[in-house]
Design a protein around this motif. Structure first.
Motif, mmCIF file in Angstrom:
data_model
loop_
_atom_site.group_PDB
_atom_site.id
_atom_site.type_symbol
_atom_site.label_atom_id
_atom_site.label_comp_id
_atom_site.label_asym_id
_atom_site.label_seq_id
_atom_site.Cartn_x
_atom_site.Cartn_y
_atom_site.Cartn_z
ATOM 1 N N ALA A 27 0.828 -1.211 0.000
ATOM 2 C CA ALA A 27 0.000 0.000 0.000
ATOM 3 C C ALA A 27 0.861 1.259 0.000
ATOM 4 O O ALA A 27 0.419 2.335 0.399
ATOM 5 C CB ALA A 27 -0.933 -0.005 1.200
ATOM 6 N N SER A 28 2.090 1.120 -0.472
ATOM 7 C CA SER A 28 2.968 2.290 -0.550
ATOM 8 C C SER A 28 2.502 3.227 -1.661
ATOM 9 O O SER A 28 1.740 2.837 -2.545
ATOM 10 C CB SER A 28 4.415 1.854 -0.804
ATOM 11 N N THR A 29 2.967 4.450 -1.634
ATOM 12 C CA THR A 29 2.556 5.463 -2.610
ATOM 13 C C THR A 29 3.001 5.076 -4.019
ATOM 14 O O THR A 29 4.087 4.514 -4.217
ATOM 15 C CB THR A 29 3.158 6.830 -2.231
ATOM 16 N N PHE A 30 2.173 5.396 -5.001
ATOM 17 C CA PHE A 30 2.489 5.120 -6.409
ATOM 18 C C PHE A 30 3.241 6.331 -6.973
ATOM 19 O O PHE A 30 2.668 7.188 -7.655
ATOM 20 C CB PHE A 30 1.199 4.857 -7.189
ATOM 21 N N GLU A 31 4.530 6.377 -6.679
ATOM 22 C CA GLU A 31 5.341 7.556 -7.015
ATOM 23 C C GLU A 31 5.438 7.788 -8.521
ATOM 24 O O GLU A 31 5.342 8.922 -8.996
ATOM 25 C CB GLU A 31 6.752 7.426 -6.408
ATOM 26 N N GLU A 32 5.644 6.718 -9.270
ATOM 27 C CA GLU A 32 5.780 6.865 -10.731
ATOM 28 C C GLU A 32 4.473 7.376 -11.333
ATOM 29 O O GLU A 32 4.483 8.236 -12.223
ATOM 30 C CB GLU A 32 6.158 5.515 -11.359
ATOM 31 N N MET A 33 3.357 6.852 -10.835
ATOM 32 C CA MET A 33 2.057 7.303 -11.333
ATOM 33 C C MET A 33 1.818 8.767 -10.986
ATOM 34 O O MET A 33 1.213 9.509 -11.770
ATOM 35 C CB MET A 33 0.941 6.422 -10.763
ATOM 36 N N GLU A 50 -11.992 11.994 -13.858
ATOM 37 C CA GLU A 50 -11.185 11.371 -12.802
ATOM 38 C C GLU A 50 -11.325 12.123 -11.475
ATOM 39 O O GLU A 50 -11.766 13.269 -11.425
ATOM 40 C CB GLU A 50 -9.696 11.354 -13.180
ATOM 41 N N GLU A 51 -10.880 11.452 -10.399
ATOM 42 C CA GLU A 51 -10.699 12.120 -9.105
ATOM 43 C C GLU A 51 -9.681 13.238 -9.312
ATOM 44 O O GLU A 51 -8.615 13.040 -9.886
ATOM 45 C CB GLU A 51 -10.179 11.086 -8.081
ATOM 46 N N LYS A 56 -4.794 11.724 -3.570
ATOM 47 C CA LYS A 56 -5.702 10.614 -3.264
ATOM 48 C C LYS A 56 -5.578 9.496 -4.294
ATOM 49 O O LYS A 56 -5.845 8.327 -3.993
ATOM 50 C CB LYS A 56 -7.155 11.117 -3.241
ATOM 51 N N ARG A 57 -5.186 9.839 -5.505
ATOM 52 C CA ARG A 57 -5.080 8.839 -6.569
ATOM 53 C C ARG A 57 -3.835 7.973 -6.432
ATOM 54 O O ARG A 57 -3.757 6.904 -7.035
ATOM 55 C CB ARG A 57 -5.079 9.527 -7.945
ATOM 56 N N VAL A 58 -2.882 8.446 -5.641
ATOM 57 C CA VAL A 58 -1.612 7.713 -5.561
ATOM 58 C C VAL A 58 -1.223 7.313 -4.133
ATOM 59 O O VAL A 58 -0.272 6.552 -3.947
ATOM 60 C CB VAL A 58 -0.453 8.555 -6.172
ATOM 61 N N ASN A 59 -1.938 7.797 -3.133
ATOM 62 C CA ASN A 59 -1.541 7.547 -1.741
ATOM 63 C C ASN A 59 -2.644 6.814 -0.981
ATOM 64 O O ASN A 59 -3.577 7.433 -0.468
ATOM 65 C CB ASN A 59 -1.212 8.869 -1.040
ATOM 66 N N THR A 135 -14.353 4.268 -10.690
ATOM 67 C CA THR A 135 -14.691 5.617 -10.233
ATOM 68 C C THR A 135 -14.088 5.929 -8.863
ATOM 69 O O THR A 135 -14.279 7.030 -8.344
ATOM 70 C CB THR A 135 -16.218 5.806 -10.162
ATOM 71 N N GLY A 136 -13.361 4.970 -8.275
ATOM 72 C CA GLY A 136 -12.693 5.218 -7.004
ATOM 73 C C GLY A 136 -11.469 6.098 -7.199
ATOM 74 O O GLY A 136 -11.126 6.500 -8.304
ATOM 75 N N GLU A 137 -10.781 6.375 -6.098
ATOM 76 C CA GLU A 137 -9.673 7.324 -6.161
ATOM 77 C C GLU A 137 -8.423 6.747 -6.827
ATOM 78 O O GLU A 137 -7.769 7.416 -7.628
ATOM 79 C CB GLU A 137 -9.310 7.791 -4.739
ATOM 80 N N LEU A 138 -8.063 5.518 -6.490
ATOM 81 C CA LEU A 138 -6.819 4.950 -7.024
ATOM 82 C C LEU A 138 -6.916 4.696 -8.529
ATOM 83 O O LEU A 138 -8.001 4.554 -9.090
ATOM 84 C CB LEU A 138 -6.493 3.634 -6.314
ATOM 85 N N VAL A 139 -5.765 4.626 -9.171
ATOM 86 C CA VAL A 139 -5.705 4.316 -10.605
ATOM 87 C C VAL A 139 -5.656 2.797 -10.740
ATOM 88 O O VAL A 139 -4.657 2.164 -10.390
ATOM 89 C CB VAL A 139 -4.460 4.962 -11.254
ATOM 90 N N ASP A 140 -6.747 2.219 -11.247
ATOM 91 C CA ASP A 140 -6.852 0.757 -11.334
ATOM 92 C C ASP A 140 -5.646 0.129 -12.027
ATOM 93 O O ASP A 140 -5.122 -0.892 -11.599
ATOM 94 C CB ASP A 140 -8.118 0.359 -12.106
#
Length: 379
Positions: A27-33, A50-51, A56-59, A135-140
């Motif tokens: 569940a670490s941050t998606f830094e590259e994204m 998008e959100e 919120k989309r990466v953390n 439609t959630g915050e994270l990038v699927d």
């Protein structure tokens, strides 16, 4: 708690509830994204659906208290219809993209994720879970890539070795420390077919999409469609599959694992002319269960008019004249005028000349005048 055994149990259980593939990541941050999203924002390449909060989309820690893992799931959907209907003169048909066939995938994936949540919480009552689909915050795609579901293709879709890119994605953040899987290496290689054939050049480079130019996005807008996109739309009334259908990794991929995903040909590839006059109630009753209905009937009707022009369907001239004269929405009237100008003929010319004297909306008048000019040149 033996979390290794729990992970294996979750994998086995997922197979019993119709999850085709499952993967795990931290569940670490998606830094590259995050870098990608900032770039997209600066270039105005986002769709606007998008959100908006990039953090919120990466953390994941902003979405769940002390998250440890994310579970990613994939469900394969069909790429071909078992029963086919044919578009022919007098009975022209539009097409919804494959991701809109069958029951709305949000409903299907949320059902699977809820069952997975219930299973985990039966085993560990104090487990925290937060599931989301699209439609959630994270990038699927970012989650699925890191969880080893597949690699992120140049067409901006997750491509799996088993199912190609014809998969729906969803994920669940949890506070359980489940062992992460290994991300998959990119297998697109030097292939650029998706980039080369994108109708509008929306795929800027491998893995970068200008959503504002994507046909799939344009089919979901509600205003007048820019002329260049009208010419590229063809008979698409929702979405676009071109970058998937040309992908070599999708060759021969067609899975019918989930009955609720099976397309009704009359809905997935509907007759165009009846769409012009469908009521809100009728639209909801017939199309309300598919994901392609989420923007309502207006974009679908506008796109259906453009598709009739694409076919130069002379049999639709009478209906288009009625729409141009009587529809209360300027976008629909104006698009009908444009379509009459594309199809042509004396009947179209006369109707446009009459409408030019009666129409009051400036944008619609411009469409009428452009259509008349086009007809005059052709004559």
């Amino acid at each position: 708690m033996d979390y290794h055994a729990l992970k294996e149990d979750i994998i086995e259980y997922s197979k019993t509830i119709g999850i085709d593939k499952i993967g795990f990541t931290s569940a670490s941050t998606f830094e590259e994204m995050k870098v990608r999203l900032i770039t997209q924002q600066k270039l105005n390449y986002q769709s606007g659906f998008e959100e908006k909060d990039i953090e919120k989309r990466v953390n994941p820690s902003l979405l769940l208290d002390k998250p440890k893992s994310i579970i990613s799931i994939a469900l394969a959907y069909p790429s071909k219809m078992k029963e086919r209907v044919v578009s022919k003169k007098g009975e022209r048909r539009g097409i919804f993209c494959r991701a809109s066939w069958g029951t709305d995938y949000h409903i299907v994936l949320k059902d699977r994720l809820k069952k997975l949540e219930d299973y985990i919480q039966e085993r560990i009552p104090d487990a925290l879970c937060k599931s989301m689909v699209d439609t959630g915050e994270l990038v699927d795609r970012a989650v699925a890539q890191r969880a080893g579901i597949g690699w992120s293709g140049k067409n901006c879709a997750i491509i799996t070795p088993e199912f190609g890119s014809y998969v729906y994605l969803g994920e669940m953040i949890t506070n359980l420390p489940l062992e992460p899987d290994t991300p998959m290496e990119d297998q697109c290689g030097t292939c650029n077919k998706c980039i080369d054939v994108c109708p509008t050049g929306a795929l800027i480079q491998g893995g970068q999409l200008n959503a504002q130019r994507c046909i799939a996005f344009q089919t979901q807008t509600k205003g007048f469609l820019a002329e260049e996109f009208r010419e590229k739309l063809g008979n698409r009334i929702y979405g676009c599959d071109t970058c998937q259908t040309v992908c070599p990794k999708n060759k021969g991929m067609d899975f019918h694992n989930h009955p609720e995903m099976e397309p009704d040909p009359e809905i997935a590839k509907p007759l165009l002319q009846p769409l012009l006059f469908i009521s809100n109630k009728e639209f909801k009753e017939k199309y309300g269960h598919i994901s392609g209905s989420w923007r309502g009937k207006k974009p679908i009707q506008r796109n259906a008019i453009i598709a009739l022009a694409h076919f130069k369907e002379e049999g639709a001239i009478g209906d288009l004249i009625t729409v141009m004269k009587k529809d209360p929405r300027p976008v629909i009237r104006g698009t009908a005028a444009w379509a009459l100008g594309k199809i042509g003929g004396d009947e179209s010319m006369t109707a446009l000349q009459t409408a030019n004297q009666q129409e009051e909306d400036q944008e619609v008048l411009q469409e009428i005048e452009d259509a008349l000019q086009r007809l005059s040149h052709s004559l």
